[in-house]
Design an enzyme around this catalytic site. Structure first.
Site, PDB file in Angstrom:
ATOM      1  CB  VAL A  20      -0.948   0.002   1.219  1.00 28.89           C
ATOM      2  CG1 VAL A  20      -1.700   1.328   1.310  1.00 28.89           C
ATOM      3  CG2 VAL A  20      -1.929  -1.153   1.134  1.00 28.89           C
ATOM      4  NE  ARG A  43       9.480  -3.676   3.195  1.00 27.74           N
ATOM      5  CZ  ARG A  43       8.720  -4.279   2.291  1.00 27.74           C
ATOM      6  NH1 ARG A  43       8.848  -5.575   2.090  1.00 27.74           N
ATOM      7  NH2 ARG A  43       7.814  -3.600   1.599  1.00 27.74           N
ATOM      8  CB  CYS A 263      -8.306  -7.093   1.912  1.00 20.74           C
ATOM      9  SG  CYS A 263      -7.111  -5.768   1.668  1.00 20.74           S
TER      10      CYS A 263
END
Length: 431
Positions: A20, A43, A263
């Site tokens: 996201v 990351r 989700c």
């Protein structure tokens, strides 16, 4: 705030650079100054080298972006507009796990200044932003809401693997703690969202809107899964039934399957948790969740029954599971219900091999306790095609014969090979 951002007199920061957060950060960085913050230093280094750790974005997506990637609070302190986009998972008891969200709130609180804005994108139950997050911001910053800083909520609508419904092409729901903040937040998002924004009347309305989007899908898929259980007992194919019913103009086209991911398989529990807190048991939603959560075990048990019917010795049976991610054509393994299929098969002492062209073997082992094999063998008693990755779509009957023993079972969860098997030797099954 909007004017300062546009004039590059203020910086926008995105906290949490996963599926996201990173797309949001890069889109804004094409227009304004952005700080991309993540607590994972490894990351951060990858993104500094134009690599998306999630494997969703090409290196070209980083080009022409005014962005600084960091894990430093000193750098994050330079921002005035903060977007929080961290995961909101559930724990082993299917209860909301707010630890990442509250930790991110503490991080923002440490660098929050008078006049700053904080917008949450993480999926939460209605009331979470105001009841759980704002107190943390106040405690860490020493500031008072709403006089010293403004807060809003704009739920994420990123769909991993979907190259059509991207951030810029999906209407963005936005909200603020008052009329002024709502408008400033809306104008800020309008910088990057071509499809436009919808101004919700309150933060709670925006939170609720997000959570019912996936709850609605969950309940509808649960209905399809329950129908598949019934139709299997009737000896008819669910997809043929849905195809026939779908000829009616107002029939909603959902299909059965494994419901995982971050989700659909998670968000409804946030709503039922809040409902329970308010003294209401959400019967329909929880019933749907139960149905969907049990599908992995059902598929595994069906595989065992079909192998027995084919004369297989279950204690020595070998099964290949094709696909381990939570959906097709993505690397994302979060809450993958394929793991349920594998774990249930192992309770019958079945030997299970797993392949997946997208998943990372080490991540699977760390998360679920199983690894991938480099390539399939040639003596499987059953093959379970659990995820319809693009690499699997054109496989034919000859391929499955080449990797199986005599009289094998082929389980096609999503029905992608329907009407493609003619051999009497192969027992074909789909939901």
């Amino acid at each position: 705030m909007y004017d300062k951002l546009v004039k590059k007199e203020a910086k926008l920061a995105v906290i949490g650079l996963g599926y996201v957060g990173l797309p949001i950060a890069l889109e804004f960085a094409k227009k304004i100054k952005v700080i991309g913050f993540d607590i994972n230093a490894k990351r951060v280094e990858m993104m500094k080298n134009n690599i998306d750790p999630s494997g969703e974005l090409e290196s070209s997506a980083f080009e022409g972006c005014d962005i600084v990637f960091t894990d430093s609070l000193d750098v994050l302190r330079e921002a005035q507009f903060f977007i929080v986009a961290v995961p909101t998972p559930i724990d082993e008891h299917a209860m909301p796990d707010l630890k990442p969200l509250l930790a991110a709130s503490k991080t923002v609180g440490k660098v929050l200044k008078k006049g700053d804005y904080v917008v949450y994108e993480s999926t939460v139950y209605p009331g979470c932003t105001e009841d759980d997050c704002i107190p943390v911001l106040e405690a860490e910053s020493g500031l008072k809401f709403p006089g010293d800083f403004k807060v809003g909520y704009s739920p994420e609508r990123i769909n991993p693997g979907d190259k059509e419904h991207t951030l810029t092409r999906i209407v963005k729901v936005v909200s603020g703690c008052d009329a002024e903040s709502s408008e400033e937040i809306a104008k800020t998002y309008e910088l990057v969202v071509e499809a436009g924004v919808h101004r919700a009347s309150s933060i709670k309305v925006a939170e609720a809107a997000k959570i019912i989007e996936n709850t609605q899908r969950d309940v509808n898929i649960a209905l399809m899964n329950e129908l598949s259980l019934i139709f299997d007992r009737l000896g008819i194919n669910t997809y043929e039934v849905l195809e026939a019913a779908g000829t009616k103009w107002n029939f909603l086209k959902f299909s059965p399957g494994l419901v995982g991911g971050h989700c659909i398989g998670v968000d409804p529990y946030y709503l039922t948790y809040k409902a329970k807190e308010l003294g209401y048991d959400a019967k329909v939603i929880l019933s749907g969740r139960t149905t969907n959560d049990n599908m992995g075990a059902y598929i595994a048990k069906k595989a065992v029954k079909l192998m027995v019917k084919q004369g297989k010795d279950i204690s020595n049976a070998k099964v290949l599971v094709m696909g381990a991610t939570f959906k097709e054509n993505v690397e994302d393994i979060r809450n993958s219900k394929v793991a349920d299929v594998i774990n249930e098969l192992k309770t019958f002492s079945v030997n299970v091999d797993v392949v997946d062209p997208f998943a990372d073997s080490d991540e699977l082992h760390h998360e679920y306790g199983f690894s991938l094999v480099e390539k399939p063998g040639n003596d499987y008693d059953a093959v379970v095609v659990a995820v319809n990755h693009k690499q699997y779509l054109d496989l034919n009957e000859d391929y499955f014969k080449s990797i199986t023993s005599e009289n094998p079972v082929v389980m096609d969860i999503k029905g992608i090979y329907r009407n493609k098997f003619s051999s009497d030797g192969i027992q074909y099954w789909s939901l």
